[in-house]
Design a protein around this motif. Structure first.
Motif, PDB file in Angstrom:
ATOM      1  N   PRO A  22       0.907  -1.306  -0.066  1.00 14.77           N
ATOM      2  CA  PRO A  22       0.253   0.088  -0.155  1.00 14.77           C
ATOM      3  C   PRO A  22       0.627   1.212   0.068  1.00 14.77           C
ATOM      4  O   PRO A  22       0.644   2.337  -0.300  1.00 14.77           O
ATOM      5  CB  PRO A  22      -0.798  -0.069   1.179  1.00 14.77           C
ATOM      6  N   ARG A  57      -0.704   5.865  -3.694  1.00 11.59           N
ATOM      7  CA  ARG A  57      -0.900   6.940  -2.866  1.00 11.59           C
ATOM      8  C   ARG A  57       0.094   7.777  -2.328  1.00 11.59           C
ATOM      9  O   ARG A  57       0.117   8.929  -2.098  1.00 11.59           O
ATOM     10  CB  ARG A  57      -1.899   6.494  -1.668  1.00 11.59           C
ATOM     11  N   ALA A  61       7.441   4.986   1.419  1.00 17.73           N
ATOM     12  CA  ALA A  61       7.324   5.498   2.821  1.00 17.73           C
ATOM     13  C   ALA A  61       8.175   4.834   3.864  1.00 17.73           C
ATOM     14  O   ALA A  61       7.781   4.918   5.130  1.00 17.73           O
ATOM     15  CB  ALA A  61       5.779   5.372   3.049  1.00 17.73           C
ATOM     16  N   ALA A  63      11.377   1.877   4.852  1.00 14.80           N
ATOM     17  CA  ALA A  63      11.854   0.415   4.597  1.00 14.80           C
ATOM     18  C   ALA A  63      10.575  -0.303   4.958  1.00 14.80           C
ATOM     19  O   ALA A  63       9.567   0.278   5.649  1.00 14.80           O
ATOM     20  CB  ALA A  63      12.669   0.137   5.692  1.00 14.80           C
ATOM     21  N   ASP A  64      10.744  -1.506   4.820  1.00 12.16           N
ATOM     22  CA  ASP A  64       9.426  -2.493   5.127  1.00 12.16           C
ATOM     23  C   ASP A  64       9.372  -2.967   6.548  1.00 12.16           C
ATOM     24  O   ASP A  64      10.212  -3.728   6.717  1.00 12.16           O
ATOM     25  CB  ASP A  64       9.257  -3.754   3.839  1.00 12.16           C
ATOM     26  N   ILE A  65       8.791  -2.341   7.188  1.00  8.66           N
ATOM     27  CA  ILE A  65       8.902  -2.692   8.943  1.00  8.66           C
ATOM     28  C   ILE A  65       8.352  -3.953   8.995  1.00  8.66           C
ATOM     29  O   ILE A  65       8.912  -4.482  10.151  1.00  8.66           O
ATOM     30  CB  ILE A  65       7.703  -1.632   9.313  1.00  8.66           C
ATOM     31  N   ARG A  66       7.931  -4.865   8.284  1.00 10.95           N
ATOM     32  CA  ARG A  66       7.530  -6.021   8.552  1.00 10.95           C
ATOM     33  C   ARG A  66       8.708  -7.028   8.391  1.00 10.95           C
ATOM     34  O   ARG A  66       9.042  -8.126   8.752  1.00 10.95           O
ATOM     35  CB  ARG A  66       6.570  -6.511   7.447  1.00 10.95           C
ATOM     36  N   GLY A 102      13.367   5.619   4.729  1.00 10.93           N
ATOM     37  CA  GLY A 102      14.109   5.191   3.447  1.00 10.93           C
ATOM     38  C   GLY A 102      13.756   5.611   2.228  1.00 10.93           C
ATOM     39  O   GLY A 102      14.595   5.834   1.284  1.00 10.93           O
ATOM     40  N   GLU A 105      15.317   8.858   2.156  1.00  6.84           N
ATOM     41  CA  GLU A 105      16.844   8.571   1.906  1.00  6.84           C
ATOM     42  C   GLU A 105      16.972   8.065   0.459  1.00  6.84           C
ATOM     43  O   GLU A 105      18.197   8.478  -0.081  1.00  6.84           O
ATOM     44  CB  GLU A 105      17.244   7.357   2.850  1.00  6.84           C
ATOM     45  N   GLU A 125      12.090   7.681  11.841  1.00  6.15           N
ATOM     46  CA  GLU A 125      12.520   6.376  12.303  1.00  6.15           C
ATOM     47  C   GLU A 125      12.604   6.190  13.810  1.00  6.15           C
ATOM     48  O   GLU A 125      12.510   5.407  14.393  1.00  6.15           O
ATOM     49  CB  GLU A 125      14.085   5.979  11.758  1.00  6.15           C
ATOM     50  N   GLY A 133      18.883   4.773   8.691  1.00  8.93           N
ATOM     51  CA  GLY A 133      19.671   3.781   8.540  1.00  8.93           C
ATOM     52  C   GLY A 133      20.227   3.840   6.975  1.00  8.93           C
ATOM     53  O   GLY A 133      21.218   2.794   6.732  1.00  8.93           O
ATOM     54  N   ARG A 279      -2.811  -0.460  13.904  1.00  5.09           N
ATOM     55  CA  ARG A 279      -3.481  -0.645  12.657  1.00  5.09           C
ATOM     56  C   ARG A 279      -4.331  -2.176  12.713  1.00  5.09           C
ATOM     57  O   ARG A 279      -5.343  -2.311  12.249  1.00  5.09           O
ATOM     58  CB  ARG A 279      -2.506  -0.753  11.698  1.00  5.09           C
ATOM     59  N   LYS A 283      -8.849  -4.107  13.039  1.00  3.69           N
ATOM     60  CA  LYS A 283      -9.264  -5.378  12.022  1.00  3.69           C
ATOM     61  C   LYS A 283     -10.021  -6.580  12.983  1.00  3.69           C
ATOM     62  O   LYS A 283      -9.173  -7.256  13.756  1.00  3.69           O
ATOM     63  CB  LYS A 283      -8.306  -5.942  11.102  1.00  3.69           C
TER      64      LYS A 283
HETATM   65  N1  T1G Z   1       6.218  -0.944   6.092  1.00  2.66           N
HETATM   66  C1  T1G Z   1       5.467  -1.991   5.939  1.00  2.66           C
HETATM   67  N2  T1G Z   1       4.040  -1.368   6.071  1.00  2.66           N
HETATM   68  C2  T1G Z   1       3.651  -0.118   6.109  1.00  2.66           C
HETATM   69  C3  T1G Z   1       4.818   0.820   6.365  1.00  2.66           C
HETATM   70  C4  T1G Z   1       6.021   0.578   6.221  1.00  2.66           C
HETATM   71  N3  T1G Z   1       7.201   1.455   6.198  1.00  2.66           N
HETATM   72  N4  T1G Z   1       4.133   1.883   6.572  1.00  2.66           N
HETATM   73  C5  T1G Z   1       2.872   1.725   6.300  1.00  2.66           C
HETATM   74  N5  T1G Z   1       2.665   0.314   6.403  1.00  2.66           N
HETATM   75  C6  T1G Z   1       1.182  -0.107   6.265  1.00  2.66           C
HETATM   76  C7  T1G Z   1       0.486  -0.113   7.362  1.00  2.66           C
HETATM   77  O1  T1G Z   1       0.666  -1.225   8.173  1.00  2.66           O
HETATM   78  C8  T1G Z   1      -0.993  -0.189   6.827  1.00  2.66           C
HETATM   79  O2  T1G Z   1      -1.128  -1.877   6.501  1.00  2.66           O
HETATM   80  C9  T1G Z   1      -0.956   0.469   5.551  1.00  2.66           C
HETATM   81  O3  T1G Z   1       0.453   0.346   4.923  1.00  2.66           O
HETATM   82  C10 T1G Z   1      -1.418   1.836   5.210  1.00  2.66           C
HETATM   83  O4  T1G Z   1      -0.706   2.226   6.625  1.00  2.66           O
HETATM   84  C11 T1G Z   1      16.322   2.368   6.503  1.00  2.66           C
HETATM   85  C12 T1G Z   1      14.849   1.628   8.715  1.00  2.66           C
HETATM   86  C13 T1G Z   1       2.966   6.179   5.226  1.00  2.66           C
HETATM   87  C14 T1G Z   1       1.996   8.019   6.835  1.00  2.66           C
HETATM   88  O5  T1G Z   1       8.091   4.871   9.849  1.00  2.66           O
HETATM   89  O6  T1G Z   1       3.613   6.603   9.051  1.00  2.66           O
HETATM   90  O7  T1G Z   1      12.620   3.445   6.653  1.00  2.66           O
HETATM   91  O8  T1G Z   1      -2.963  -2.327   8.054  1.00  2.66           O
HETATM   92  O9  T1G Z   1      -2.787   2.716   7.952  1.00  2.66           O
HETATM   93  O10 T1G Z   1      -2.890   6.444   7.924  1.00  2.66           O
HETATM   94  O11 T1G Z   1      16.114   4.580   7.440  1.00  2.66           O
HETATM   95  O12 T1G Z   1       1.647   4.373   7.330  1.00  2.66           O
HETATM   96  O13 T1G Z   1      -3.350  -1.736   5.347  1.00  2.66           O
HETATM   97  O14 T1G Z   1      -2.488  -4.022   6.266  1.00  2.66           O
HETATM   98  O15 T1G Z   1      -0.724   3.892   8.493  1.00  2.66           O
HETATM   99  O16 T1G Z   1      -2.430   6.573   5.367  1.00  2.66           O
HETATM  100  C15 T1G Z   1      10.106   4.408   8.066  1.00  2.66           C
HETATM  101  C16 T1G Z   1       5.161   4.403   8.715  1.00  2.66           C
HETATM  102  C17 T1G Z   1      10.412   3.170   8.287  1.00  2.66           C
HETATM  103  C18 T1G Z   1       6.414   5.395   8.030  1.00  2.66           C
HETATM  104  C19 T1G Z   1       0.629   6.278   5.982  1.00  2.66           C
HETATM  105  N6  T1G Z   1       8.718   4.709   7.728  1.00  2.66           N
HETATM  106  N7  T1G Z   1       4.198   4.592   7.927  1.00  2.66           N
HETATM  107  O17 T1G Z   1      -0.589   6.487   6.823  1.00  2.66           O
HETATM  108  O18 T1G Z   1      -2.174   4.343   6.288  1.00  2.66           O
HETATM  109  S1  T1G Z   1      12.259   2.580   8.905  1.00  2.66           S
HETATM  110  C20 T1G Z   1       7.783   5.189   8.751  1.00  2.66           C
HETATM  111  C21 T1G Z   1       3.242   5.687   8.305  1.00  2.66           C
HETATM  112  C22 T1G Z   1      12.961   3.148   7.578  1.00  2.66           C
HETATM  113  C23 T1G Z   1      15.197   3.464   7.002  1.00  2.66           C
HETATM  114  C24 T1G Z   1      14.457   2.949   7.999  1.00  2.66           C
HETATM  115  C25 T1G Z   1       1.949   5.560   7.751  1.00  2.66           C
HETATM  116  C26 T1G Z   1       2.013   6.386   6.181  1.00  2.66           C
HETATM  117  P1  T1G Z   1      -2.596  -2.549   6.334  1.00  2.66           P
HETATM  118  P2  T1G Z   1      -1.794   3.532   7.476  1.00  2.66           P
HETATM  119  P3  T1G Z   1      -1.931   6.008   6.542  1.00  2.66           P
END
Ligand code: T1G
Length: 697
Positions: A22, A57, A61, A63-66, A102, A105, A125, A133, A279, A283
């Protein structure tokens, strides 16, 4: 060829498109796809510049936090960013939605960045217990300098496109919503003007200019107060500081070391759990995602007191008209005045405009007559905790409200089924338990009666989202989830004081764990009379409720903050609890009357008795089905009671402490202290026996 990342040339521009719903998170497939597409772009002689853009959308956004906590699969993100930066063709990132972590980045690894004016950027982060990172701590300072970088990276706050332009993070901001067209136009301009491949890593003016500045130590000192037990903000400062001390390559190595320290911390595990749990709670197991929801276009609220007024604000804030009912005009006037004062305060802080104050006030229509509830879609009763009064109100609502109107009670502990029994429509009756202050606290416990209809459950969960609350669907029992566990903690804390601990010692153990306030400071906030009245009601109902030193406080009129004296003293206009020797004397007197010989009690015993009694109650709540999952209990406590998110919530924390350890201690307390509250929950015993966790449920 990757399905999630494609390459296609348009004119002289090679377009790299990410399409991984997404939020285009940088999972392994995306990282590999990006390198493959880059390679194609490099090989494509007709491509004079490359464009990185995303479908859906938002731009990437993060890295894949999963993937966190799992073995990292190559290519790692830093190397992908580095590959883009090393391209000998200029690469432009076109940003829409939110370029985060990321994702930003990746954009910083490109040579130019253009954003739609609706876009936002951020490095959040730190909210996951991490730090950027993939070069964010080394590249951002080279564009935006130390202060902006420290603010952005330690707060995790997003910046608007305009702010990003001003800070030098993006090179241009364009109107419209066709991010690809905007990107193509910018890329063509780069080609036409022969703009160079401008690597952010080579821009050293800002980091040279601020070398040796004292900002980093000042920042660390400031974080002492704000970090609230988190340690990754300090690592963020260390990483950014490295950009001003070391050559880029060494700075990247330092960033990696610090990132890995954060990645391996229990705080990161807790915060990532909280991120997904918030989140997942929407559900609801057993409630199909396509369950219909009823229209909620107007809301009636009964009671213009602290709770009713706060609840009304939640709906007015999102443009839903509210009818606010009271029994007397002066109560209505008082309630409306408090609502207005709250809005004026928010406007004074610049968070809303005066026009918005008036718009919201206009949406709250006062009334003294139930007739005005004839056509509302949802009623929320918010009067005081007396079952007789509530049943009378629901009997009236049953007569007045249209068929299909949802009748909700904001009760914090009382039986929803008994309330529903006062109506002919129990299927439309539900609990909507807001937390005080209702216009601030994010948690909404939606409480199902045994006959509450599925579409009513789905509707109140949808309403929670609309009014920007975190809704948790829970079952019907005394105290539901949060207060049922809090009640056990409060009883244990009170006994610990009976036995020899001081209120301030108990509170400090809880604040050291990360709670914003201790048990007794919370009692002072809520009002000592609240607990006193509940105990008196239960005594009147014939329950054996032991005498409590807190009864004495209530009987002496020490009701807490509202009387500037309760368990603690409060200076005029201050909420800071001050220890009062008179209370220590009152407790000593109480112990003497009760024939209790006080003993020294360790902080560890306080922690175990306050927290493990909650975990044991949480296990009973889960085995009774009052909460569907352990994560629901975690979210109730994080958003309703300030349980530190970096510990993931009580059940996640219990898994980290060790279920077996907790079970053994609960069993020991049952043997030594007695009481049903220490009878080990069957679920706790089973998990301990099987070596499993609450998270495995
Ligand atoms: N990884 C995996 N899934 C993500 C995700 C992510 N980064 N961000 C959102 N999702 C999933 C979320 O679980 C939900 O899933 C769906 O997307 C919609 O999200 C190396 C290490 C982008 C502002 O911290 O802040 O990068 O429930 O309900 O309200 O330096 O999601 O539909 O199955 O929140 O419109 C840094 C975290 C990661 C951003 C959207 N990035 N996400 O908000 O929708 S660490 C973040 C958000 C990193 C690097 C490091 C918000 C959003 P489902 P949502 P939303």
């Amino acid at each position: 060829m990757s399905e999630v990342v494609t390459y296609q040339r348009e004119g002289a521009v090679g377009v790299i498109t990410v399409n991984y719903p997404p939020v285009n998170a940088l999972g392994h497939a995306v990282r590999s796809g990006l390198l493959a597409a880059l390679e194609q772009g490099q090989q494509d002689a007709e491509a004079k510049a490359l464009l990185l853009v995303c479908e859906g959308r938002t731009f990437i956004a993060g890295a894949d936090i999963r993937e966190f906590g799992k073995p990292m699969q190559e290519p790692g993100l830093p190397s992908v960013v580095e590959a883009f930066e090393s391209s000998d063709k200029p690469i432009i990132a076109a940003i829409h939605g939110t370029a985060l972590g990321g994702g930003l980045e990746m954009a910083l690894g490109c040579h130019y960045r253009v954003a739609l004016e609706s876009a936002r950027v951020g490095l959040p982060e730190v909210k996951l217990g991490l730090l950027p990172g993939a070069g964010g701590t080394q590249r951002l300072p080279r564009l935006a300098g130390a202060q902006v970088s420290l603010d952005m990276i330690t707060s995790g706050n997003f910046a608007s496109a305009a702010e990003a332009l001003q800070d030098g993070i993006v090179d241009a901001v364009e109107s419209g919503d066709d991010v690809k067209a905007v990107g193509l136009a910018f890329a063509q301009k780069v080609i036409d003007e022969g703009k160079p491949v401008r690597r952010v890593r080579d821009l050293n003016d800002k980091v040279e200019a601020e070398k040796g500045s004292g900002i980093f130590d000042q920042y660390r000192a400031g974080l002492q107060k704000k970090a609230c037990g988190l340690f990754s903000p300090f690592k963020c400062v260390d990483a950014v500081e490295a950009a001003f001390q070391l050559p880029f390559t060494d700075g990247m190595k330092r960033e990696r070391e610090l990132f890995m320290e954060c990645m391996e911390s229990p705080q990161r595990a807790g915060l990532v759990h909280a991120f997904f749990a918030e989140r997942e709670v929407s559900k609801v197991p057993g409630l199909p995602k396509d369950t219909p929801v009823r229209d909620v276009n107007t809301v009636g609220i009964i009671g213009a007191g602290t709770m009713g007024g706060g609840i009304a604000m939640n709906f007015a804030n999102v443009g839903i008209p509210v009818r606010l009912l009271e029994v007397k005009q002066e109560a209505l006037d008082k309630g409306l005045a408090i609502i207005r004062r709250n809005y004026e305060n928010t406007a004074r802080k610049g968070r809303i405009t005066q026009a918005q104050v008036e718009e919201r006030m206009a949406l709250i229509q006062p009334t003294l007559s139930y007739d005005d509830f004839a056509d509302v879609d949802l009623v929320i009763e918010a009067v005081f905790e007396n079952m007789g009064v509530k049943k009378e109100i629901f009997g009236t609502l049953d007569k007045v409200c249209k068929p299909g109107a949802i009748l909700a009670s904001n009760t914090s502990t009382l039986d929803i089924d008994e309330i529903a029994s006062a109506t002919s429509r129990p299927q439309d009756v539900v609990g909507m338990h807001f937390f005080s202050p209702a216009n601030v606290m994010k948690l909404l416990e939606n409480v199902c009666g045994s006959q509450t209809a599925d579409d009513v459950k789905a509707t109140v969960m949808a309403v929670a989202k609309r009014i920007k609350k975190v809704g948790v669907l829970v079952g019907n029992c005394y105290g539901f989830v949060g207060n049922r566990m809090l009640h056990q903690r409060g009883a244990e804390a009170t006994k610990l004081v009976n036995e020899g601990a001081s209120p301030q010692q108990v509170d400090k153990v809880l604040t050291d764990l990360g709670f914003p306030m201790g048990q007794f400071a919370m009692s002072d906030l809520a009002g000592i009379d609240v607990g006193y009245r509940i105990r008196e009601e239960r005594r009147k109902a014939g329950e054996d409720v032991p005498a409590s030193w807190m009864d004495k406080l209530a009987e002496e009129g020490r009701l807490g903050q509202k009387t500037q004296a309760g368990v603690y003293l409060y200076e005029e206009g201050s909420r800071k609890p001050v220890v009062d020797p008179k209370v220590d004397a009152l407790i000593a007197e109480f112990r003497k009357e009760q024939g209790i010989e006080p003993r020294e009690i360790s902080d560890q015993e306080i922690l175990e008795r306050c927290m493990y009694v909650m975990i044991n109650e949480g296990a009973k709540i889960l085995e009774e089905g009052i909460a569907a999952r352990a994560l629901d209990v975690d979210i109730v406590w994080i958003y309703g009671y300030g349980f530190p998110a970096y510990r993931g919530g009580p059940m996640f924390w219990a898994d980290q402490v060790g279920v077996k350890e907790i079970y053994d201690t609960v069993k020991r307390f049952h043997d030594t202290l007695g009481g049903d509250q220490w009878k080990p929950a069957a679920l706790l015993e089973r998990l301990a026996g099987e070596g499993k966790t609450f998270g495995s449920l």
